[in-house]
Design a protein around this motif. Structure first.
Motif, PDB file in Angstrom:
ATOM      1  N   ALA A   1       0.848  -1.300  -0.061  1.00  0.00           N
ATOM      2  CA  ALA A   1       0.105  -0.012  -0.061  1.00  0.00           C
ATOM      3  C   ALA A   1       0.867   1.074  -0.087  1.00  0.00           C
ATOM      4  CB  ALA A   1      -0.664  -0.040   1.306  1.00  0.00           C
ATOM      5  N   GLU A   2       0.323   2.482  -0.400  1.00  0.00           N
ATOM      6  CA  GLU A   2       1.211   3.678  -0.321  1.00  0.00           C
ATOM      7  C   GLU A   2       1.037   4.644   1.030  1.00  0.00           C
ATOM      8  OE1 GLU A   2       0.048   4.243  -5.106  1.00  0.00           O
ATOM      9  OE2 GLU A   2      -1.564   4.620  -3.518  1.00  0.00           O
ATOM     10  N   ALA A   3       0.119   4.046   1.665  1.00  0.00           N
ATOM     11  CA  ALA A   3      -0.243   4.668   3.089  1.00  0.00           C
ATOM     12  C   ALA A   3      -0.714   3.651   4.280  1.00  0.00           C
ATOM     13  CB  ALA A   3      -0.969   5.832   3.037  1.00  0.00           C
ATOM     14  N   VAL A   4      -0.402   3.673   5.357  1.00  0.00           N
ATOM     15  CA  VAL A   4      -0.746   2.803   6.371  1.00  0.00           C
ATOM     16  C   VAL A   4      -1.718   3.533   7.532  1.00  0.00           C
ATOM     17  CG1 VAL A   4       0.019   1.191   8.108  1.00  0.00           C
ATOM     18  CG2 VAL A   4       1.319   1.375   5.881  1.00  0.00           C
ATOM     19  N   LEU A   5      -2.723   2.908   7.666  1.00  0.00           N
ATOM     20  CA  LEU A   5      -3.468   3.291   9.096  1.00  0.00           C
ATOM     21  C   LEU A   5      -3.236   2.219  10.039  1.00  0.00           C
ATOM     22  CD1 LEU A   5      -5.321   5.502  10.495  1.00  0.00           C
ATOM     23  CD2 LEU A   5      -7.316   4.103   9.472  1.00  0.00           C
ATOM     24  N   TYR A   6      -2.513   2.277  10.998  1.00  0.00           N
ATOM     25  CA  TYR A   6      -1.962   1.198  11.923  1.00  0.00           C
ATOM     26  C   TYR A   6      -2.990   1.339  13.092  1.00  0.00           C
ATOM     27  CZ  TYR A   6       0.932  -2.104  14.220  1.00  0.00           C
ATOM     28  OH  TYR A   6       1.512  -3.197  14.889  1.00  0.00           O
ATOM     29  N   VAL A   7      -3.549   0.140  13.698  1.00  0.00           N
ATOM     30  CA  VAL A   7      -4.630  -0.123  14.623  1.00  0.00           C
ATOM     31  C   VAL A   7      -3.948  -0.539  15.775  1.00  0.00           C
ATOM     32  CG1 VAL A   7      -6.747  -0.673  15.615  1.00  0.00           C
ATOM     33  CG2 VAL A   7      -6.528  -0.136  12.993  1.00  0.00           C
ATOM     34  N   VAL A   8      -4.074   0.160  16.695  1.00  0.00           N
ATOM     35  CA  VAL A   8      -3.355  -0.414  18.149  1.00  0.00           C
ATOM     36  C   VAL A   8      -4.390  -0.431  19.174  1.00  0.00           C
ATOM     37  CG1 VAL A   8      -0.996   0.247  17.599  1.00  0.00           C
ATOM     38  CG2 VAL A   8      -2.470   1.783  18.892  1.00  0.00           C
ATOM     39  N   THR A   9      -4.130  -1.155  20.369  1.00  0.00           N
ATOM     40  CA  THR A   9      -4.955  -1.154  21.563  1.00  0.00           C
ATOM     41  C   THR A   9      -4.378  -0.529  22.719  1.00  0.00           C
ATOM     42  OG1 THR A   9      -4.697  -3.175  21.821  1.00  0.00           O
ATOM     43  CG2 THR A   9      -6.703  -2.836  20.515  1.00  0.00           C
TER      44      THR A   9
ATOM     45  N   ALA B   1       1.762   7.446   7.339  1.00  0.00           N
ATOM     46  CA  ALA B   1       1.350   6.315   8.289  1.00  0.00           C
ATOM     47  C   ALA B   1       0.567   7.138   9.664  1.00  0.00           C
ATOM     48  CB  ALA B   1       2.563   5.740   8.983  1.00  0.00           C
ATOM     49  N   ILE B   2      -0.569   6.684  10.026  1.00  0.00           N
ATOM     50  CA  ILE B   2      -1.186   7.305  11.059  1.00  0.00           C
ATOM     51  C   ILE B   2      -1.699   6.032  11.974  1.00  0.00           C
ATOM     52  CG2 ILE B   2      -3.132   8.460  11.751  1.00  0.00           C
ATOM     53  CD1 ILE B   2      -3.574   9.564   8.776  1.00  0.00           C
ATOM     54  N   ALA B   3      -1.624   6.139  13.278  1.00  0.00           N
ATOM     55  CA  ALA B   3      -2.101   5.286  14.148  1.00  0.00           C
ATOM     56  C   ALA B   3      -3.217   5.527  14.740  1.00  0.00           C
ATOM     57  CB  ALA B   3      -1.091   4.801  15.109  1.00  0.00           C
ATOM     58  N   VAL B   4      -4.119   4.553  15.082  1.00  0.00           N
ATOM     59  CA  VAL B   4      -5.471   5.025  16.104  1.00  0.00           C
ATOM     60  C   VAL B   4      -5.348   4.023  17.158  1.00  0.00           C
ATOM     61  CG1 VAL B   4      -6.851   5.795  14.110  1.00  0.00           C
ATOM     62  CG2 VAL B   4      -6.945   3.393  14.747  1.00  0.00           C
ATOM     63  N   LEU B   5      -5.697   4.268  18.458  1.00  0.00           N
ATOM     64  CA  LEU B   5      -5.941   3.696  19.665  1.00  0.00           C
ATOM     65  C   LEU B   5      -7.469   3.463  19.495  1.00  0.00           C
ATOM     66  CD1 LEU B   5      -5.590   2.555  22.386  1.00  0.00           C
ATOM     67  CD2 LEU B   5      -5.588   5.039  23.255  1.00  0.00           C
ATOM     68  N   ASN B   6      -7.569   1.958  19.061  1.00  0.00           N
ATOM     69  CA  ASN B   6      -8.952   1.511  19.003  1.00  0.00           C
ATOM     70  C   ASN B   6      -9.523   1.079  20.092  1.00  0.00           C
ATOM     71  OD1 ASN B   6     -11.608   0.903  17.757  1.00  0.00           O
ATOM     72  ND2 ASN B   6     -11.057  -0.820  16.759  1.00  0.00           N
ATOM     73  N   LYS B   7     -10.970   0.782  20.458  1.00  0.00           N
ATOM     74  CA  LYS B   7     -11.375   0.326  21.676  1.00  0.00           C
ATOM     75  C   LYS B   7     -11.020   1.349  22.890  1.00  0.00           C
ATOM     76  CE  LYS B   7     -11.336  -4.454  19.768  1.00  0.00           C
ATOM     77  NZ  LYS B   7     -10.941  -5.853  20.096  1.00  0.00           N
ATOM     78  N   ALA B   8     -11.091   2.552  22.729  1.00  0.00           N
ATOM     79  CA  ALA B   8     -10.899   3.646  23.621  1.00  0.00           C
ATOM     80  C   ALA B   8     -11.441   3.549  24.960  1.00  0.00           C
ATOM     81  CB  ALA B   8     -10.773   4.857  22.958  1.00  0.00           C
ATOM     82  N   ASP B   9     -12.749   2.950  24.740  1.00  0.00           N
ATOM     83  CA  ASP B   9     -13.769   3.001  25.771  1.00  0.00           C
ATOM     84  C   ASP B   9     -13.344   1.739  26.756  1.00  0.00           C
ATOM     85  OD1 ASP B   9     -14.292   1.082  23.593  1.00  0.00           O
ATOM     86  OD2 ASP B   9     -16.178   0.534  24.358  1.00  0.00           O
ATOM     87  N   THR B  10     -12.467   1.017  26.359  1.00  0.00           N
ATOM     88  CA  THR B  10     -12.073  -0.141  27.312  1.00  0.00           C
ATOM     89  C   THR B  10     -11.164   0.326  28.259  1.00  0.00           C
ATOM     90  OG1 THR B  10     -10.502  -1.128  26.016  1.00  0.00           O
ATOM     91  CG2 THR B  10     -12.886  -1.947  25.668  1.00  0.00           C
ATOM     92  N   ILE B  11     -10.546   1.457  28.295  1.00  0.00           N
ATOM     93  CA  ILE B  11      -9.330   1.993  28.999  1.00  0.00           C
ATOM     94  C   ILE B  11      -9.853   2.264  30.300  1.00  0.00           C
ATOM     95  CG2 ILE B  11      -7.912   4.008  29.477  1.00  0.00           C
ATOM     96  CD1 ILE B  11      -7.749   4.063  26.184  1.00  0.00           C
ATOM     97  N   ALA B  12      -9.349   1.982  31.542  1.00  0.00           N
ATOM     98  CA  ALA B  12      -9.580   2.322  32.799  1.00  0.00           C
ATOM     99  C   ALA B  12      -9.142   3.522  33.031  1.00  0.00           C
ATOM    100  CB  ALA B  12      -9.107   1.113  33.759  1.00  0.00           C
ATOM    101  N   PRO B  13     -10.016   4.761  33.286  1.00  0.00           N
ATOM    102  CA  PRO B  13      -9.393   5.945  33.680  1.00  0.00           C
ATOM    103  C   PRO B  13      -8.607   5.870  34.851  1.00  0.00           C
ATOM    104  CG  PRO B  13     -11.917   5.825  33.943  1.00  0.00           C
ATOM    105  CD  PRO B  13     -11.445   4.705  33.121  1.00  0.00           C
ATOM    106  N   GLU B  14      -8.694   5.220  35.834  1.00  0.00           N
ATOM    107  CA  GLU B  14      -8.119   5.228  36.898  1.00  0.00           C
ATOM    108  C   GLU B  14      -6.440   4.870  36.800  1.00  0.00           C
ATOM    109  OE1 GLU B  14     -10.405   1.361  37.159  1.00  0.00           O
ATOM    110  OE2 GLU B  14     -10.676   3.522  36.664  1.00  0.00           O
ATOM    111  N   SER B  15      -6.206   4.027  35.664  1.00  0.00           N
ATOM    112  CA  SER B  15      -4.961   3.601  35.311  1.00  0.00           C
ATOM    113  C   SER B  15      -4.095   4.698  34.501  1.00  0.00           C
ATOM    114  CB  SER B  15      -5.040   2.208  34.319  1.00  0.00           C
ATOM    115  OG  SER B  15      -5.552   2.640  32.975  1.00  0.00           O
ATOM    116  N   VAL B  16      -4.667   5.900  34.291  1.00  0.00           N
ATOM    117  CA  VAL B  16      -3.702   6.904  33.370  1.00  0.00           C
ATOM    118  C   VAL B  16      -3.904   8.138  34.424  1.00  0.00           C
ATOM    119  CG1 VAL B  16      -4.069   8.241  31.345  1.00  0.00           C
ATOM    120  CG2 VAL B  16      -4.842   5.901  31.305  1.00  0.00           C
TER     121      VAL B  16
END
Length: 510
Positions: free
Chosen positions: A180-188, A216-231
């Motif tokens: 591909a010519e560009a990449v959207l990289y998905v992380v959790t 290249a761009i990355a996205v933090l998917n499933k952001a709703d599963t983050i426990a806010p007290e851990s950040v």
């Protein structure tokens, strides 16, 4: 923008590389000429963006949200082990492409999705082409890739081979124009330092153009599963926690990606593809009418929400969780509490806003669509270079090299030099001090002059003075103190600053 051959192209840089390929074809071997024809085909095609990442990161869900149609299978099955290219077509259809070149046309299933079972031996399938009458795909081909369960060479090689399937080309030519010519990289949440390697595996045009902040761009998917007290610093807010974690991930993945953006793919998919219906809105309205104590208890967990006794059938609540997860349900109920008369359409829009999809699309437009000409031209030029290097004819290699040098010497082609320098620095191929890497990233990674200079909002005289001063500094660095590799990059950056200064003097400030 078209070439002499009448091909529609992304802009003048793509046209220049296309005309180079046309001019060189009579001067090279039939094998190399076939590779050039494939480069020309790709130049005239929409920008090709691969959605890459590890298994179960929600890639296919995000594909559906970006396309605006639930068409990619999200449950683990045979199709999720294959590369699927979603591109524009005048008739909706699926083509299964076999490793021996055969094609088999299939319809979408009754729900408009790629069938869970293709009815063929998947081991014999190269990839799947999905054609959709979808306006989003007119200038963007979306490539859904198998998840990387590990970084083993076999899985990486298979995905790159599938991404690079290129008709009847010989293996050398096919590899030169693959990818591909560009990449959207998905992380959790569990991003690891070795995601650098995974990103490198999904190079933009595998002819040595590694992923970087231009492509290249990355996205933090499933952001709703983050426990806010851990950040730290989230103040108990899930979305704030997601933003902070995305910033941390951006530092880990830098400089491989332009940015990391949080997104909730499931909510985005349901809100954007029609999965969230008027019936769902009405069910949520009935749940919102429950007494506060009952509602608080139900929202403590998904099990309590679906299993609690109330007037809304349990099956309806299960479907709501499947479509929105508990975070999306909470967002919808909060919107109803603030505005009880909100319509189903307005509620859908509020859910979409809460998903972060608009931010991802805006970044796609800023990084990919706005730079499509430069990205495609640089990828094509890298492929031309690789094809020449693979040739056994030294004279042919020299002719191609000379033609490329003539092209790159033109002032209008300097952006290609800058993209090349940026790739060399961000990939580590040319080592430079950290502060200079930051400057190269800034100059080469933004389409807007104030951002390139790091002086957004400053007056024109200050921009002029800074551009001229930095042009002089980089020229001195190129001549005194730089290694030969650093000197080549420094000359490019010097030229970039000088061209910026010239443009500012002429009254241009994009």
């Amino acid at each position: 923008m078209t070439t002499a051959t009448g091909r529609q192209l992304a802009g003048p840089l793509s046209a220049a590389v296309a005309n180079l390929c046309v001019a060189l074809q009579p001067q090279v071997s039939p094998e190399t000429a076939a590779g050039f024809r494939e480069v020309l085909r790709r130049l005239s095609a929409p920008l090709q963006v691969a959605i890459a990442g590890r298994i179960k990161s929600g890639k296919s869900t995000l594909v559906n949200a970006l396309i605006g149609r639930r068409v990619a299978p999200t449950a683990v099955g045979e199709c999720t082990r294959l590369v699927t290219r979603f591109q524009y077509g005048t008739v909706d259809r699926i083509e299964v492409i076999f490793t021996d070149g055969r094609k088999q046309v299939l319809p979408f299933d009754a729900e408009g999705m790629i069938p869970a079972s293709l009815g063929v031996d998947v081991a014999e399938v190269s990839h799947v082409e999905a054609y959709l009458t979808n306006a989003v795909l007119r200038d963007l081909t979306v490539i859904d890739t198998p998840g990387l369960g590990s970084l083993d060479a076999a899985s990486v090689a298979r995905t790159e081979e599938l991404l690079g399937a290129a008709g009847d080309l010989d293996p050398v030519s096919r590899n030169a124009v693959a990818g591909a010519e560009a990449v959207l990289y998905v992380v959790t949440q569990g991003v690891r330092a070795d995601d650098h390697q995974a990103l490198a595996a999904f190079t933009a045009a595998t002819a040595s153009r590694e992923a970087g902040p231009v492509n290249a761009i990355a996205v933090l998917n499933k952001a709703d599963t983050i426990a806010p007290e851990s950040v730290d610093g989230s103040d108990g807010d899930v979305w704030k926690a997601a933003l902070l974690l995305a910033e941390k991930q951006a530092r880990i993945l830098k400089p491989r990606v332009a940015d990391v953006l949080p997104v909730i793919g499931l909510v985005a998919e349901s809100a954007e593809t029609g999965g969230f219906t008027a019936a769902d809105a009405e069910a949520l309205r009935r749940i919102a009418a429950l007494d506060a104590d009952t509602l608080d208890m139900m929202l403590m967990s998904a099990d309590l929400f679906t299993g609690w006794e109330c007037d809304v059938p349990a099956g309806v609540r299960v479907r709501l969780v499947e479509k929105l997860d508990l975070y999306g349900v909470r967002c919808a109920l909060a919107a109803l509490a603030a505005e009880p008369a909100v319509t189903a359409g307005a509620l859908r829009r509020k859910l979409l806003d809460s998903s972060g999809l608009d931010g991802v699309r805006a970044k796609l437009n800023a990084v990919f669509r706005a730079r499509a000409d430069g990205i495609k031209a640089a990828a094509a030029l890298a492929s031309v270079t690789a094809l020449a290097q693979a040739s056994g004819d030294a004279g042919e290699r020299q002719r191609v090299h000379n033609a490329i040098e003539v092209l790159l010497a033109k002032p209008e082609a300097h952006q290609l030099r800058l993209l090349e320098a940026l790739t060399l620095v961000t990939s580590g191929a040319v080592a430079m001090p950290a502060e200079l890497v930051e400057e190269v990233l800034r100059v080469g990674g933004s389409p807007h002059i104030p951002d390139q200079l790091g002086l957004r909002g400053r007056p024109l005289p200050e921009l002029l003075a800074y551009a001229l001063a930095r042009a002089g500094w980089w020229r001195s660095f190129a001549s005194f103190g730089a290694t030969p590799a650093q000197s080549r990059v420094a000359h490019v950056v010097h030229r970039a600053y000088f061209l910026i200064w010239q443009q500012l003097r002429g009254g241009g400030q994009r």
